[in-house]
Design an enzyme around this catalytic site. Structure first.
Site, PDB file in Angstrom:
ATOM      1  N   CYS A  76     -27.435 -38.370  -5.956  1.00  0.00           N
ATOM      2  CA  CYS A  76     -26.196 -38.281  -5.183  1.00  0.00           C
ATOM      3  C   CYS A  76     -25.697 -36.838  -5.146  1.00  0.00           C
ATOM      4  CB  CYS A  76     -25.158 -39.261  -5.706  1.00  0.00           C
ATOM      5  SG  CYS A  76     -23.786 -39.509  -4.532  1.00  0.00           S
ATOM      6  N   HIS A 177     -27.820 -44.302  -5.091  1.00  0.00           N
ATOM      7  CA  HIS A 177     -27.704 -44.463  -6.549  1.00  0.00           C
ATOM      8  C   HIS A 177     -28.752 -45.475  -7.026  1.00  0.00           C
ATOM      9  CE1 HIS A 177     -23.991 -42.230  -7.454  1.00  0.00           C
ATOM     10  NE2 HIS A 177     -23.653 -42.534  -6.211  1.00  0.00           N
ATOM     11  N   GLU A 179     -29.439 -46.309  -9.971  1.00  0.00           N
ATOM     12  CA  GLU A 179     -28.904 -47.071 -11.106  1.00  0.00           C
ATOM     13  C   GLU A 179     -27.994 -48.209 -10.655  1.00  0.00           C
ATOM     14  OE1 GLU A 179     -25.765 -43.903 -10.377  1.00  0.00           O
ATOM     15  OE2 GLU A 179     -27.935 -44.104 -10.150  1.00  0.00           O
TER      16      GLU A 179
END
Length: 197
Positions: A76, A177, A179
């Site tokens: 990001c 992202h 994650e």
């Protein structure tokens, strides 16, 4: 072992939670000496790119990071830090990739920030091994990396075609992202952990 660059501008909790689920060992990079402890480096980031760059400069890690030969992943804002310049704060970035970070055009009738799940079209790359093309990843951003076929390894269309992922030598970066992107994102993080210089 993965080193997470700890410069006060990253969403570290979500990232460390994902690495724990994957049983990938990690630690924090606070100083230049810490870089030697890890085989892979992640530069996370959320918020304002210009402010994040100032925080990173204050750590003294910019030049050591640029010289790394081991695999590096920007996430990001961490991706935007690797570009030449960001319109957010009119700030010079690390210039690892000679690319611009630009603000989405409000006249395109799109919602800003670009937030939520979006299909990603990617090239054959170690980062996406085992991930089905057109898989959705989770995005939250108002600024994007200009498309350049030399470095682009994944694209998204959102009013404009932009780079969702880029690579130059040992440097990788993703705008989404991983994650927060479920199984596909975790697979990407696992893939990154196995890349060799």
């Amino acid at each position: 072992m993965i080193g997470i660059v700890n410069y006060g501008a990253g969403n570290i909790f979500s990232l460390t939670s994902a690495l724990q689920r994957l049983q990938l060992a990690y630690g924090m990079v606070d100083t230049e000496a810490d870089l030697d402890k890890y085989s892979h480096i992640i530069i996370p980031g959320v918020g304002h790119a210009g402010t994040a760059m100032k925080k990173l400069e204050q750590t003294g890690l910019v030049e050591p990071l640029k010289k790394l030969q081991k695999p590096v992943l920007g996430i990001c804002v961490g991706m935007q830090l690797l570009t030449r310049h960001s319109e957010e704060g009119d700030a010079d970035m690390m210039n690892i990739f000679p690319l611009e970070t630009k603000l989405f055009d409000k006249e395109k009738n799109i919602k800003i920030p670009h937030m939520g799940w979006n299909n990603v079209n990617f090239k054959n790359n170690l980062l996406f091994e085992g991930v089905e093309n057109q898989t959705q990843f989770y995005f939250v951003h108002s600024y994007f990396i200009e498309y350049n076929p030399i470095f682009d390894i994944a694209t998204v269309d959102y009013g404009v075609q932009f780079s969702a992922a880029i690579q130059k030598d040992n440097f990788y970066a993703v705008q989404f992202h991983p994650e927060k992107s479920g199984a596909a994102g975790e697979r990407l993080l696992k893939n990154f952990s196995t890349i060799t210089p």
